[in-house]
Motif scaffolding. Structure first.
Motif, PDB file in Angstrom:
ATOM      1  N   GLY A 185       5.698  -0.524 -12.752  1.00 32.01           N
ATOM      2  CA  GLY A 185       6.309   0.463 -11.876  1.00 32.01           C
ATOM      3  C   GLY A 185       5.370   1.573 -11.450  1.00 32.01           C
ATOM      4  O   GLY A 185       4.271   1.305 -10.960  1.00 32.01           O
ATOM      5  N   PRO A 186       5.765   2.844 -11.638  1.00 32.41           N
ATOM      6  CA  PRO A 186       4.947   3.969 -11.174  1.00 32.41           C
ATOM      7  C   PRO A 186       3.605   4.105 -11.887  1.00 32.41           C
ATOM      8  O   PRO A 186       2.744   4.864 -11.443  1.00 32.41           O
ATOM      9  N   TYR A 187       3.417   3.379 -12.980  1.00 33.84           N
ATOM     10  CA  TYR A 187       2.127   3.407 -13.682  1.00 33.84           C
ATOM     11  C   TYR A 187       1.107   2.452 -13.054  1.00 33.84           C
ATOM     12  O   TYR A 187      -0.044   2.419 -13.470  1.00 33.84           O
ATOM     13  N   SER A 188       1.552   1.688 -12.060  1.00 27.76           N
ATOM     14  CA  SER A 188       0.665   0.711 -11.413  1.00 27.76           C
ATOM     15  C   SER A 188      -0.530   1.374 -10.745  1.00 27.76           C
ATOM     16  O   SER A 188      -1.632   0.826 -10.730  1.00 27.76           O
ATOM     17  N   GLY A 189      -0.313   2.561 -10.177  1.00 30.90           N
ATOM     18  CA  GLY A 189      -1.397   3.265  -9.505  1.00 30.90           C
ATOM     19  C   GLY A 189      -2.546   3.595 -10.445  1.00 30.90           C
ATOM     20  O   GLY A 189      -3.719   3.467 -10.075  1.00 30.90           O
ATOM     21  N   GLU A 190      -2.221   4.017 -11.668  1.00 27.46           N
ATOM     22  CA  GLU A 190      -3.258   4.328 -12.655  1.00 27.46           C
ATOM     23  C   GLU A 190      -4.037   3.068 -13.027  1.00 27.46           C
ATOM     24  O   GLU A 190      -5.259   3.115 -13.210  1.00 27.46           O
ATOM     25  N   TYR A 191      -3.327   1.976 -13.148  1.00 30.02           N
ATOM     26  CA  TYR A 191      -3.968   0.704 -13.507  1.00 30.02           C
ATOM     27  C   TYR A 191      -4.949   0.287 -12.413  1.00 30.02           C
ATOM     28  O   TYR A 191      -6.098  -0.084 -12.698  1.00 30.02           O
ATOM     29  N   ILE A 192      -4.520   0.359 -11.167  1.00 31.80           N
ATOM     30  CA  ILE A 192      -5.384  -0.029 -10.048  1.00 31.80           C
ATOM     31  C   ILE A 192      -6.566   0.924  -9.927  1.00 31.80           C
ATOM     32  O   ILE A 192      -7.683   0.502  -9.602  1.00 31.80           O
ATOM     33  N   LEU A 226       0.827  -1.206   0.000  1.00 29.04           N
ATOM     34  CA  LEU A 226       0.000   0.000   0.000  1.00 29.04           C
ATOM     35  C   LEU A 226       0.862   1.257   0.000  1.00 29.04           C
ATOM     36  O   LEU A 226       0.546   2.240  -0.684  1.00 29.04           O
ATOM     37  N   LYS A 227       1.950   1.225   0.751  1.00 30.73           N
ATOM     38  CA  LYS A 227       2.855   2.376   0.792  1.00 30.73           C
ATOM     39  C   LYS A 227       3.492   2.609  -0.572  1.00 30.73           C
ATOM     40  O   LYS A 227       3.547   3.742  -1.053  1.00 30.73           O
ATOM     41  N   ILE A 228       3.970   1.542  -1.198  1.00 25.42           N
ATOM     42  CA  ILE A 228       4.602   1.667  -2.514  1.00 25.42           C
ATOM     43  C   ILE A 228       3.617   2.191  -3.545  1.00 25.42           C
ATOM     44  O   ILE A 228       3.957   3.005  -4.411  1.00 25.42           O
ATOM     45  N   LEU A 229       2.360   1.736  -3.450  1.00 26.43           N
ATOM     46  CA  LEU A 229       1.324   2.117  -4.415  1.00 26.43           C
ATOM     47  C   LEU A 229       0.659   3.444  -4.084  1.00 26.43           C
ATOM     48  O   LEU A 229      -0.227   3.885  -4.813  1.00 26.43           O
ATOM     49  N   HIS A 230       1.057   4.058  -2.970  1.00 25.27           N
ATOM     50  CA  HIS A 230       0.490   5.340  -2.536  1.00 25.27           C
ATOM     51  C   HIS A 230      -1.023   5.247  -2.348  1.00 25.27           C
ATOM     52  O   HIS A 230      -1.775   6.149  -2.734  1.00 25.27           O
ATOM     53  N   ILE A 231      -1.453   4.134  -1.748  1.00 28.35           N
ATOM     54  CA  ILE A 231      -2.863   3.954  -1.411  1.00 28.35           C
ATOM     55  C   ILE A 231      -3.014   4.133   0.089  1.00 28.35           C
ATOM     56  O   ILE A 231      -2.505   3.339   0.881  1.00 28.35           O
ATOM     57  N   ASP A 232      -3.676   5.198   0.481  1.00 26.55           N
ATOM     58  CA  ASP A 232      -3.837   5.541   1.894  1.00 26.55           C
ATOM     59  C   ASP A 232      -5.282   5.287   2.302  1.00 26.55           C
ATOM     60  O   ASP A 232      -6.177   6.071   1.974  1.00 26.55           O
ATOM     61  N   LYS A 233      -5.501   4.182   2.992  1.00 28.24           N
ATOM     62  CA  LYS A 233      -6.856   3.802   3.392  1.00 28.24           C
ATOM     63  C   LYS A 233      -6.878   3.392   4.856  1.00 28.24           C
ATOM     64  O   LYS A 233      -5.864   2.967   5.428  1.00 28.24           O
ATOM     65  N   ASN A 234      -8.057   3.489   5.454  1.00 29.81           N
ATOM     66  CA  ASN A 234      -8.253   3.043   6.829  1.00 29.81           C
ATOM     67  C   ASN A 234      -8.561   1.551   6.810  1.00 29.81           C
ATOM     68  O   ASN A 234      -9.639   1.138   6.382  1.00 29.81           O
ATOM     69  N   ILE A 235      -7.604   0.725   7.234  1.00 35.55           N
ATOM     70  CA  ILE A 235      -7.753  -0.725   7.195  1.00 35.55           C
ATOM     71  C   ILE A 235      -7.634  -1.282   8.612  1.00 35.55           C
ATOM     72  O   ILE A 235      -6.646  -1.031   9.306  1.00 35.55           O
ATOM     73  N   LEU A 236      -8.650  -2.028   9.027  1.00 40.88           N
ATOM     74  CA  LEU A 236      -8.710  -2.561  10.379  1.00 40.88           C
ATOM     75  C   LEU A 236      -8.892  -4.067  10.357  1.00 40.88           C
ATOM     76  O   LEU A 236      -9.518  -4.613   9.446  1.00 40.88           O
ATOM     77  N   LEU A 237      -8.369  -4.739  11.369  1.00 40.87           N
ATOM     78  CA  LEU A 237      -8.659  -6.154  11.578  1.00 40.87           C
ATOM     79  C   LEU A 237      -9.934  -6.275  12.402  1.00 40.87           C
ATOM     80  O   LEU A 237     -10.168  -5.489  13.323  1.00 40.87           O
ATOM     81  N   THR A 238     -10.773  -7.257  12.069  1.00 37.20           N
ATOM     82  CA  THR A 238     -12.003  -7.463  12.838  1.00 37.20           C
ATOM     83  C   THR A 238     -11.671  -7.902  14.255  1.00 37.20           C
ATOM     84  O   THR A 238     -10.665  -8.561  14.499  1.00 37.20           O
ATOM     85  N   GLU A 239     -12.548  -7.549  15.190  1.00 41.50           N
ATOM     86  CA  GLU A 239     -12.318  -7.868  16.596  1.00 41.50           C
ATOM     87  C   GLU A 239     -13.001  -9.156  17.025  1.00 41.50           C
ATOM     88  O   GLU A 239     -12.698  -9.719  18.073  1.00 41.50           O
ATOM     89  N   LYS A 240     -13.947  -9.648  16.225  1.00 37.22           N
ATOM     90  CA  LYS A 240     -14.618 -10.912  16.496  1.00 37.22           C
ATOM     91  C   LYS A 240     -15.216 -11.425  15.197  1.00 37.22           C
ATOM     92  O   LYS A 240     -15.336 -10.668  14.221  1.00 37.22           O
ATOM     93  N   TYR A 241     -15.596 -12.703  15.186  1.00 38.15           N
ATOM     94  CA  TYR A 241     -16.206 -13.240  13.969  1.00 38.15           C
ATOM     95  C   TYR A 241     -17.694 -12.919  13.955  1.00 38.15           C
ATOM     96  O   TYR A 241     -18.413 -13.140  14.925  1.00 38.15           O
ATOM     97  N   THR A 242     -18.155 -12.400  12.830  1.00 35.09           N
ATOM     98  CA  THR A 242     -19.571 -12.114  12.614  1.00 35.09           C
ATOM     99  C   THR A 242     -19.954 -12.651  11.244  1.00 35.09           C
ATOM    100  O   THR A 242     -19.348 -12.261  10.232  1.00 35.09           O
ATOM    101  N   ALA A 243     -20.927 -13.541  11.210  1.00 34.14           N
ATOM    102  CA  ALA A 243     -21.337 -14.143   9.938  1.00 34.14           C
ATOM    103  C   ALA A 243     -22.055 -13.140   9.044  1.00 34.14           C
ATOM    104  O   ALA A 243     -21.813 -13.085   7.835  1.00 34.14           O
ATOM    105  N   GLU A 244     -22.946 -12.349   9.632  1.00 32.31           N
ATOM    106  CA  GLU A 244     -23.740 -11.392   8.868  1.00 32.31           C
ATOM    107  C   GLU A 244     -23.372  -9.972   9.279  1.00 32.31           C
ATOM    108  O   GLU A 244     -23.557  -9.581  10.421  1.00 32.31           O
ATOM    109  N   TRP A 245     -22.842  -9.204   8.333  1.00 27.93           N
ATOM    110  CA  TRP A 245     -22.483  -7.820   8.595  1.00 27.93           C
ATOM    111  C   TRP A 245     -23.589  -6.888   8.101  1.00 27.93           C
ATOM    112  O   TRP A 245     -24.405  -7.284   7.270  1.00 27.93           O
ATOM    113  N   PRO A 246     -23.630  -5.651   8.604  1.00 31.41           N
ATOM    114  CA  PRO A 246     -24.624  -4.696   8.091  1.00 31.41           C
ATOM    115  C   PRO A 246     -24.505  -4.561   6.581  1.00 31.41           C
ATOM    116  O   PRO A 246     -23.410  -4.658   6.023  1.00 31.41           O
TER     117      PRO A 246
END
Length: 217
Positions: free
Chosen positions: A196-203, A126-146
């Protein structure tokens, strides 16, 4: 849009398209480990075509082992084998030498827990691709999410099924494409080493397509 994803080893381009399209991302940290998925494997474009790399794992609690308890089987020389395979596949690609040092440490430093290793690799990518997002690990297992959180835990899979199966991947040059043709949606390292640096445009283009698919599903 908010998404729920499984953990993945050097995730594919589609995975990063989802992250790019998201406002928030959760990564499942408490599900029961599923075999034969991207959780411990990725695909690269090798000299013999599409090549699978698998992290060998140990399930301390057998079939009921949670993903956050999955251990890496370091009795096998998987890091050495994987790095050698990556070098063989990409040492002739345009940007391999540029990014080589960023990735080599993943295959020389010891890691013991699968999800810890996957997260380390994900943040590096993510750092290399310059993608800045809020990414969290779940705190418990939930089968059905909102319903406002789109559950893709079992949608990004090797056999390309489900709601994202129509994502289009424009071809780009791969070292062995003259022999095997273009191999789409491999690990994002394939895109990086070749574009290389063109990867961001592709994504970004993939993310836009994913947004359209989700909105119109």
């Amino acid at each position: 849009m908010d998404f729920l994803l499984s953990t993945a080893y050097l995730p594919n381009i589609e995975y990063f398209g989802v992250i790019k399209a998201a406002n928030h991302v959760w990564i499942e940290n408490h599900e029961t480990y599923a075999r034969q998925t991207y959780r411990n494997r990725c695909y690269i474009a090798g000299p013999n075509g599409r090549q699978m790399l698998i992290i060998p794992v140990v399930r301390p609690n057998g079939n009921h082992t949670s993903i956050n308890e999955i251990l890496i089987d370091n009795k096998q020389a998987w890091q050495k084998i994987h790095w050698r395979s990556i070098e063989t596949a990409y040492n002739r690609s345009a940007f391999f030498q540029y990014y080589k040092d960023e990735f080599e440490t993943l295959f020389t430093e010891p890691y013991y827990n699968l999800i810890d290793f996957n997260q380390k690799a994900l943040w590096k990518l993510l750092k290399i691709l310059h993608i800045d997002k809020n990414i969290l690990l779940t705190e418990k297992y939930t089968a059905e999410w909102p319903e406002e959180i789109i559950d893709l835990r079992n949608e990004i899979v090797p056999n390309r099924k489900g709601i994202l199966s129509n994502v289009y991947f424009e071809s780009y040059f791969q070292p062995f494409s003259p022999k095997y043709g273009f191999l789409p949606n491999l690990s994002v390292i394939d895109l990086l080493f070749n574009q290389g640096p063109y990867s961001g445009e592709y994504i970004h283009a993939i993310a836009q397509h994913i947004e359209e698919i989700i909105v119109n599903r």
